[in-house]
Design a protein around this motif. Structure first.
Motif, PDB file in Angstrom:
ATOM      1  N   GLY A  63      44.337  31.822  34.888  1.00 44.54           N
ATOM      2  CA  GLY A  63      43.641  31.577  36.143  1.00 44.54           C
ATOM      3  C   GLY A  63      44.479  31.978  37.337  1.00 44.54           C
ATOM      4  N   ALA A  64      45.759  31.635  37.256  1.00 48.73           N
ATOM      5  CA  ALA A  64      46.650  31.953  38.363  1.00 48.73           C
ATOM      6  C   ALA A  64      46.831  33.459  38.474  1.00 48.73           C
ATOM      7  CB  ALA A  64      47.988  31.274  38.180  1.00 48.73           C
ATOM      8  N   SER A 103      44.826  35.813  37.925  1.00 51.95           N
ATOM      9  CA  SER A 103      43.730  36.511  38.571  1.00 51.95           C
ATOM     10  C   SER A 103      43.812  36.424  40.093  1.00 51.95           C
ATOM     11  CB  SER A 103      42.401  35.942  38.087  1.00 51.95           C
ATOM     12  OG  SER A 103      42.284  34.598  38.480  1.00 51.95           O
ATOM     13  N   LYS A 104      44.558  35.430  40.588  1.00 53.21           N
ATOM     14  CA  LYS A 104      44.682  35.285  42.044  1.00 53.21           C
ATOM     15  C   LYS A 104      46.032  35.782  42.549  1.00 53.21           C
ATOM     16  CE  LYS A 104      42.033  31.047  41.854  1.00 53.21           C
ATOM     17  NZ  LYS A 104      42.308  29.621  41.801  1.00 53.21           N
ATOM     18  N   CYS A 105      46.839  36.303  41.661  1.00 53.25           N
ATOM     19  CA  CYS A 105      48.177  36.744  42.056  1.00 53.25           C
ATOM     20  C   CYS A 105      48.197  38.193  42.512  1.00 53.25           C
ATOM     21  CB  CYS A 105      49.173  36.508  40.924  1.00 53.25           C
ATOM     22  SG  CYS A 105      49.388  34.749  40.566  1.00 53.25           S
ATOM     23  N   GLU A 106      47.041  38.678  42.850  1.00 55.71           N
ATOM     24  CA  GLU A 106      46.985  40.018  43.419  1.00 55.71           C
ATOM     25  C   GLU A 106      45.786  40.112  44.351  1.00 55.71           C
ATOM     26  OE1 GLU A 106      46.350  42.377  39.763  1.00 55.71           O
ATOM     27  OE2 GLU A 106      44.424  42.881  40.667  1.00 55.71           O
ATOM     28  N   VAL A 107      45.840  41.083  45.234  1.00 61.92           N
ATOM     29  CA  VAL A 107      44.742  41.264  46.167  1.00 61.92           C
ATOM     30  C   VAL A 107      44.556  42.765  46.389  1.00 61.92           C
ATOM     31  CG1 VAL A 107      46.180  41.175  48.252  1.00 61.92           C
ATOM     32  CG2 VAL A 107      43.795  40.448  48.365  1.00 61.92           C
ATOM     33  N   ILE A 158      45.482  37.113  54.060  1.00 62.70           N
ATOM     34  CA  ILE A 158      45.759  37.076  52.620  1.00 62.70           C
ATOM     35  C   ILE A 158      46.473  35.763  52.311  1.00 62.70           C
ATOM     36  CG2 ILE A 158      47.163  38.090  50.756  1.00 62.70           C
ATOM     37  CD1 ILE A 158      46.730  40.826  52.056  1.00 62.70           C
ATOM     38  N   SER A 159      45.997  35.058  51.290  1.00 63.24           N
ATOM     39  CA  SER A 159      46.641  33.820  50.853  1.00 63.24           C
ATOM     40  C   SER A 159      47.423  34.081  49.569  1.00 63.24           C
ATOM     41  CB  SER A 159      45.601  32.735  50.580  1.00 63.24           C
ATOM     42  OG  SER A 159      44.931  32.406  51.774  1.00 63.24           O
ATOM     43  N   SER A 173      49.399  32.147  46.537  1.00 62.93           N
ATOM     44  CA  SER A 173      49.613  30.838  45.920  1.00 62.93           C
ATOM     45  C   SER A 173      51.032  30.691  45.404  1.00 62.93           C
ATOM     46  CB  SER A 173      48.635  30.648  44.758  1.00 62.93           C
ATOM     47  OG  SER A 173      48.998  29.493  44.031  1.00 62.93           O
ATOM     48  N   CYS A 220      51.920  31.543  41.825  1.00 63.25           N
ATOM     49  CA  CYS A 220      52.227  32.904  41.394  1.00 63.25           C
ATOM     50  C   CYS A 220      53.716  33.177  41.549  1.00 63.25           C
ATOM     51  CB  CYS A 220      51.464  33.914  42.249  1.00 63.25           C
ATOM     52  SG  CYS A 220      49.685  33.732  42.178  1.00 63.25           S
ATOM     53  N   PHE A 232      53.538  38.383  43.429  1.00 64.91           N
ATOM     54  CA  PHE A 232      52.245  38.688  44.024  1.00 64.91           C
ATOM     55  C   PHE A 232      52.140  40.202  44.198  1.00 64.91           C
ATOM     56  CE2 PHE A 232      48.999  38.914  47.363  1.00 64.91           C
ATOM     57  CZ  PHE A 232      48.079  37.980  46.887  1.00 64.91           C
TER      58      PHE A 232
END
Ligand code: ZN
Length: 157
Positions: free
Chosen positions: A26-27, A29-33, A48-49, A51, A54, A57
């Protein structure tokens, strides 16, 4: 039989490891933008947030326009908000070959090269480089772009 035992063991291992594995997925999937820069000198993200969950990033930059790197080049540079002006000003002298960032500039936390139309690039950096109460800004260091082409990066739990 041996095969079944192995499957049983691996299922047991998977069950035991399920919570951390699921959390990591889960993490991850949010560790990139993904962010894009266009010919109107704009990023498509103003914020950009990142977490704390991560360890690293990744920022994937795409040039969505039609103009070449020497005319409308874009990169993604991250510094403390307080360092943007100095890093960008001094970066101009570095030129396109250095992607408008001074060599060994310790104020730069992460940066990509300058890209032109249709190109993509990315950068991955350790989130340990970010402090909780600091203000961070990302920008394009191409001359004239950084005054408008920027956004805020925030660290979230
Ligand atoms: Zn730019």
């Amino acid at each position: 039989m041996l095969h079944a035992t192995l499957i049983g063991l691996s299922l047991a291992a998977a069950a035991a490891g399920a919570p951390p594995a699921a959390a990591a997925a889960g993490a991850a999937s949010k560790c990139e933008v993904q962010i894009a820069g266009n010919d109107q000198m704009q990023f498509d993200l103003k914020q950009i947030s990142v977490s704390r969950k991560c360890p690293q990033f990744t920022v994937k930059l795409r040039h969505s326009g039609k103009l070449a790197a020497n005319v409308m080049g874009h990169n993604w540079v991250l510094t403390r908000t307080a360092d943007v002006n100095a890093v960008a000003s001094e970066g101009q002298a570095a030129g396109l070959s250095r992607s408008y960032v001074k060599d060994n500039d310790k104020r730069v936390i992460a940066k990509t090269k300058v890209i032109g139309a249709g190109e993509s690039t990315s950068v991955t950096f350790p989130t340990a480089a970010l402090k909780d109460k600091e203000s961070y800004t990302y920008f394009c260091s191409f001359p004239g772009h950084w005054a408008v082409m920027k956004g805020r990066l925030t660290v979230v739990p």
